[in-house]
Design a protein around this motif. Structure first.
Motif, short mmCIF file in Angstrom:
data_model
loop_
_atom_site.label_atom_id
_atom_site.label_comp_id
_atom_site.label_asym_id
_atom_site.label_seq_id
_atom_site.Cartn_x
_atom_site.Cartn_y
_atom_site.Cartn_z
N LYS A 42 0.80 -1.43 -0.33
CA LYS A 42 0.10 0.08 -0.18
C LYS A 42 0.83 1.31 0.10
O LYS A 42 0.64 2.23 0.45
CB LYS A 42 -0.82 -0.42 1.53
N LYS A 43 2.18 1.47 -0.80
CA LYS A 43 3.07 2.26 -0.48
C LYS A 43 3.55 2.55 -1.51
O LYS A 43 3.94 1.59 -2.82
CB LYS A 43 3.82 1.58 0.92
N SER A 59 4.67 7.39 0.94
CA SER A 59 3.83 7.77 0.60
C SER A 59 2.46 6.36 0.52
O SER A 59 2.51 5.71 -0.31
CB SER A 59 3.30 8.58 -0.97
N ARG A 80 -1.77 5.66 0.55
CA ARG A 80 -2.55 6.75 0.16
C ARG A 80 -3.52 5.89 0.68
O ARG A 80 -3.70 5.18 1.12
CB ARG A 80 -2.62 6.76 -1.78
N GLU A 100 -9.27 11.80 -0.06
CA GLU A 100 -8.59 11.02 -0.85
C GLU A 100 -6.93 12.00 -0.22
O GLU A 100 -6.83 13.11 -0.79
CB GLU A 100 -8.52 9.93 -2.02
N GLY A 101 -6.16 11.48 0.16
CA GLY A 101 -4.74 11.55 0.68
C GLY A 101 -3.68 10.42 1.16
O GLY A 101 -3.46 9.54 0.68
N TYR A 102 -2.45 11.54 1.33
CA TYR A 102 -1.68 10.59 1.71
C TYR A 102 -0.73 10.67 3.29
O TYR A 102 -1.39 12.29 3.36
CB TYR A 102 -0.42 11.00 0.66
N GLU A 155 2.62 11.09 4.65
CA GLU A 155 3.88 10.79 4.47
C GLU A 155 5.10 10.45 5.49
O GLU A 155 5.12 11.40 6.32
CB GLU A 155 4.06 12.22 3.30
N TRP A 195 -9.07 7.57 9.48
CA TRP A 195 -8.54 7.47 8.44
C TRP A 195 -8.75 6.16 8.00
O TRP A 195 -8.69 5.43 8.96
CB TRP A 195 -6.82 7.40 8.12
N TYR A 246 -7.50 2.45 4.54
CA TYR A 246 -7.33 2.21 3.12
C TYR A 246 -8.55 2.42 2.49
O TYR A 246 -9.28 2.27 2.78
CB TYR A 246 -6.20 1.00 3.45
#
Length: 80
Positions: free
Chosen positions: A18-19, A27, A29, A45-47, A49, A70, A72
């Motif tokens: 997932k990265k 990062s 998501r 939706e974002g990251y 980091e 958050w 996944y």
């Protein structure tokens, strides 16, 4: 769909499935529950980091004050 997780409970894991790497950061998501400076709440939706195991930040488009929860992103459906 997975339930949202509080950022105070835990952060996204550095799971290799997932990265992706971007500018010397890892990062991940995810879908984020956010709060704007005005107090408005939204889901975006974002990251998350990561620069190291202990140093991270959130990258979310728009004027976001903070990420509160958050989860996944779901996997896309398979084509038949």
């Amino acid at each position: 769909m997975t339930e949202c997780i509080s950022v105070e409970e835990r952060l996204p894991e550095l799971d290799p499935t997932k990265k992706g790497r971007r500018n010397n950061k890892v990062s991940i998501r995810v879908l984020c529950a956010c709060k704007q400076w005005s107090g408005k709440k939204m889901v975006k939706e974002g990251y998350c980091e990561w620069w190291s195991d202990e140093c991270y930040s959130w990258r979310i488009p728009g004027s976001i004050d903070r990420v509160t929860h958050w989860t996944y992103l779901p996997e896309p459906p398979e084509d038949n």
